[in-house]
Design an enzyme around this catalytic site. Structure first.
Site, mmCIF file in Angstrom:
data_model
loop_
_atom_site.group_PDB
_atom_site.id
_atom_site.type_symbol
_atom_site.label_atom_id
_atom_site.label_comp_id
_atom_site.label_asym_id
_atom_site.label_seq_id
_atom_site.Cartn_x
_atom_site.Cartn_y
_atom_site.Cartn_z
ATOM 1 N N HIS A 121 0.834 -1.203 0.000
ATOM 2 C CA HIS A 121 0.000 0.000 0.000
ATOM 3 C C HIS A 121 0.875 1.262 0.000
ATOM 4 O O HIS A 121 0.603 2.219 -0.729
ATOM 5 C CB HIS A 121 -0.927 -0.003 1.216
ATOM 6 C CG HIS A 121 -1.686 1.270 1.394
ATOM 7 N ND1 HIS A 121 -2.698 1.673 0.545
ATOM 8 C CD2 HIS A 121 -1.571 2.252 2.331
ATOM 9 C CE1 HIS A 121 -3.170 2.839 0.946
ATOM 10 N NE2 HIS A 121 -2.507 3.212 2.028
ATOM 11 N N GLN A 138 3.962 1.634 -1.084
ATOM 12 C CA GLN A 138 4.614 1.796 -2.383
ATOM 13 C C GLN A 138 3.617 2.298 -3.429
ATOM 14 O O GLN A 138 3.946 3.158 -4.252
ATOM 15 C CB GLN A 138 5.249 0.473 -2.828
ATOM 16 C CG GLN A 138 6.406 0.034 -1.964
ATOM 17 C CD GLN A 138 7.613 0.961 -2.062
ATOM 18 O OE1 GLN A 138 7.781 1.724 -2.996
ATOM 19 N NE2 GLN A 138 8.461 0.901 -1.058
ATOM 20 N N HIS A 156 0.997 4.071 -2.816
ATOM 21 C CA HIS A 156 0.716 5.462 -2.446
ATOM 22 C C HIS A 156 1.774 6.401 -3.065
ATOM 23 O O HIS A 156 1.436 7.442 -3.630
ATOM 24 C CB HIS A 156 0.725 5.560 -0.922
ATOM 25 C CG HIS A 156 -0.141 6.624 -0.353
ATOM 26 N ND1 HIS A 156 -1.498 6.701 -0.552
ATOM 27 C CD2 HIS A 156 0.171 7.672 0.450
ATOM 28 C CE1 HIS A 156 -1.987 7.741 0.082
ATOM 29 N NE2 HIS A 156 -0.995 8.351 0.696
#
Length: 107
Positions: free
Chosen positions: A79, A81, A83
């Protein structure tokens, strides 16, 4: 500090930096829409600083990986990465939108 806590700190730093970069990029578009191009450029620069922080955290993780210190992969890391990658894309798009508003204003 335990390895798990260190991984959590890196994950949160990626999420925070990505969110801040995306937020600054959004504010750059808003400023350009209001014809405040100086503010727009400042916000794009701010977004770049946040993305540099994320990049540094990623580089540290990659260096550790290359040295045999494998980070435990978890959904939260994926998540984080994601983001950051979304923030990078949003920053690139914001730069283009700011340039379009400048061209419109020049005509």
């Amino acid at each position: 500090m335990s390895e798990e806590i260190e991984n959590q700190k890196v994950i949160m730093s990626l999420i925070i930096a990505g969110g801040n970069a995306k937020g600054a990029s959004f504010l750059a578009i808003k400023a350009a829409k209001e014809k405040d191009f100086k503010e727009a450029e400042l916000k794009l620069t701010e977004a770049d600083r946040f993305l540099a922080q994320a990049h540094n955290a990623q580089t540290d993780m990659l260096t550790k990986e290359a040295n045999g210190e494998h980070a435990q992969m978890c959904l939260l890391m994926v998540h984080a990465q994601d983001h950051v990658m979304t923030a990078i894309t949003f920053r690139d798009l914001a730069g283009e939108i700011v340039e379009l508003y400048k061209r419109i204003e020049d005509k």
